[in-house]
Scaffold this active site. Structure first.
Site, PDB file in Angstrom:
ATOM      1  N   ASP A  26       0.838  -1.205   0.000  1.00  0.00           N
ATOM      2  CA  ASP A  26       0.000   0.000   0.000  1.00  0.00           C
ATOM      3  C   ASP A  26       0.870   1.252   0.000  1.00  0.00           C
ATOM      4  OD1 ASP A  26      -2.315   1.433  -0.025  1.00  0.00           O
ATOM      5  OD2 ASP A  26      -2.802   1.120   2.082  1.00  0.00           O
ATOM      6  N   HIS A  43       2.665   3.418  -9.013  1.00  0.00           N
ATOM      7  CA  HIS A  43       2.516   1.996  -9.339  1.00  0.00           C
ATOM      8  C   HIS A  43       3.742   1.496 -10.110  1.00  0.00           C
ATOM      9  CE1 HIS A  43      -1.379   2.134  -7.648  1.00  0.00           C
ATOM     10  NE2 HIS A  43      -1.960   2.804  -8.629  1.00  0.00           N
ATOM     11  N   LEU A 137      11.682 -20.198  -4.536  1.00  0.00           N
ATOM     12  CA  LEU A 137      10.690 -19.279  -3.951  1.00  0.00           C
ATOM     13  C   LEU A 137       9.399 -19.440  -4.738  1.00  0.00           C
ATOM     14  CD1 LEU A 137       9.964 -16.689  -2.172  1.00  0.00           C
ATOM     15  CD2 LEU A 137      10.593 -15.367  -4.194  1.00  0.00           C
TER      16      LEU A 137
HETATM   17  C1  FPP Z   1      -1.840   0.131  -3.415  1.00  0.00           C
HETATM   18  O1  FPP Z   1      -1.395   1.469  -3.411  1.00  0.00           O
HETATM   19  C2  FPP Z   1      -1.315  -0.590  -4.591  1.00  0.00           C
HETATM   20  C3  FPP Z   1      -2.062  -1.164  -5.574  1.00  0.00           C
HETATM   21  C4  FPP Z   1      -3.528  -1.144  -5.570  1.00  0.00           C
HETATM   22  C5  FPP Z   1      -1.440  -1.806  -6.738  1.00  0.00           C
HETATM   23  C6  FPP Z   1      -0.189  -2.584  -6.482  1.00  0.00           C
HETATM   24  C7  FPP Z   1       0.544  -2.743  -7.764  1.00  0.00           C
HETATM   25  C8  FPP Z   1       1.905  -2.730  -7.877  1.00  0.00           C
HETATM   26  C9  FPP Z   1       2.807  -2.647  -6.745  1.00  0.00           C
HETATM   27  C10 FPP Z   1       2.549  -2.755  -9.244  1.00  0.00           C
HETATM   28  C11 FPP Z   1       2.394  -4.011 -10.021  1.00  0.00           C
HETATM   29  C12 FPP Z   1       2.655  -5.245  -9.270  1.00  0.00           C
HETATM   30  C13 FPP Z   1       2.660  -6.486  -9.810  1.00  0.00           C
HETATM   31  C14 FPP Z   1       2.835  -7.664  -8.945  1.00  0.00           C
HETATM   32  C15 FPP Z   1       2.463  -6.726 -11.240  1.00  0.00           C
HETATM   33  P1  FPP Z   1      -2.489   2.630  -3.483  1.00  0.00           P
HETATM   34  O2  FPP Z   1      -2.664   3.009  -4.900  1.00  0.00           O
HETATM   35  O3  FPP Z   1      -3.729   2.184  -2.778  1.00  0.00           O
HETATM   36  O4  FPP Z   1      -1.762   3.751  -2.686  1.00  0.00           O
HETATM   37  P2  FPP Z   1      -2.480   4.900  -1.793  1.00  0.00           P
HETATM   38  O5  FPP Z   1      -3.117   4.202  -0.628  1.00  0.00           O
HETATM   39  O6  FPP Z   1      -1.320   5.745  -1.387  1.00  0.00           O
HETATM   40  O7  FPP Z   1      -3.455   5.615  -2.677  1.00  0.00           O
END
Ligand code: FPP
Length: 267
Positions: A26, A43, A137
């Site tokens: 997050d 992201h 892994l």
């Molecule tokens: C949460 O941060 C993150 C996500 C909803 C997406 C996670 C995706 C990645 C780390 C990139 C791709 C990964 C893979 C495995 C292909 P948020 O957007 O909710 O952050 P915020 O709470 O600060 O708004």
């Protein structure tokens, strides 16, 4: 299929390093906003942090890493952000599977894949098949996943296969149908980004997991942050319903066995 026993049925061995780490990644959006960048830049940096997390887990001897990449609820985000996440997911599948394979990583993707486009589903199936025999892994990506969805889909599939269980069934009957049946239950759960919630992630499997929350945003998560989480895990006393005395006695007995490893510090 071999199903790992539930920790409510069998107490797993406690080791220096967690065998299975599960992470809610997050804080991507806030990482970007703080830098006056669009959320999608967070992201993109988040995907780099995924690469580093995989590398560190391999180095530390962690056997299972499970990442919450996209929840059932994430479809509610603005359409452009969902599209970028899908693009990123597709790019990672196209570019990273070969590297995962060379490094002995088995890829699994769990969740309701029916909403993903067919190209992504095909890449997932190919990546899983190519890496299926790797054991260094196991990297599980939870995509369009929700813990409640998992319990419901598992129950449906179990009752379709075994209708005689409709009036009564046990945890062990359900276990093979859960999305994470290929892995032991997580030893350590980490959530980055400052929130202290489980957010419908692995709700069944986290029953006895040690929980660790950090304010670090996911794009800044690195080997050092993972080591801090592992150090916190090692200070915990995992009792699985037993008393402290029973746990200590069990540890002494284990240390007396030939080939026993360095003792864990008493909590
Ligand atoms: C949460 O941060 C993150 C996500 C909803 C997406 C996670 C995706 C990645 C780390 C990139 C791709 C990964 C893979 C495995 C292909 P948020 O957007 O909710 O952050 P915020 O709470 O600060 O708004």
């Amino acid at each position: 299929m071999r199903v790992e026993p539930s920790s409510t049925q069998a107490i797993p061995a406690v080791a220096e390093v967690p065998r299975h780490v599960a992470i809610i990644m997050d804080g991507n959006g806030r990482w970007a906003t703080r830098r006056f960048l669009p959320r999608v830049a967070g992201h993109q940096r988040g995907a780099e942090a995924v690469r580093e997390a995989v590398r560190t887990c391999v180095e530390r001897g962690i056997e299972y890493l499970t990442l919450f990449a996209f929840s059932s609820e994430n479809w509610r985000r603005p359409a452009e952000e969902v599209a970028v996440l899908m693009q990123l997911f597709r790019m990672v599948l196209e570019q990273e599977v070969a590297k995962l394979h060379v490094n002995g990583v088995r890829l699994k993707v769990v969740g309701d894949l029916s909403r993903f486009d067919t190209r992504i589903v095909e890449l997932i199936r190919r990546g899983e098949a190519r890496t299926a025999r790797n054991r260094r892994l196991t990297l599980t990506i939870c995509a369009n996943y929700g813990g409640r969805w998992d319990v419901v889909q598992a129950t449906h599939r179990m009752l379709t296969d075994r209708p005689e269980l409709a009036t009564s069934f046990t945890e062990a009957d359900l276990a093979p149908y859960l999305a994470m049946a290929h892995a032991p239950e997580p030893d350590l759960f980490i959530r980055t980004g400052g929130e202290q919630r489980i957010s419908n992630f692995l709700i069944w499997q986290l029953a006895y997991t040690e929980l660790y929350f950090t304010d670090t945003y996911w794009p800044d998560f690195d080997g050092r942050t993972l080591d801090e989480a592992i150090a916190s895990y090692r200070r915990r006393e995992r009792r699985f319903g037993q008393t402290s005395e029973q746990v200590r006695e069990g540890r002494r007995a284990a240390q007396a066995l030939p080939g026993a490893v360095t003792p864990l510090p008493d909590a």
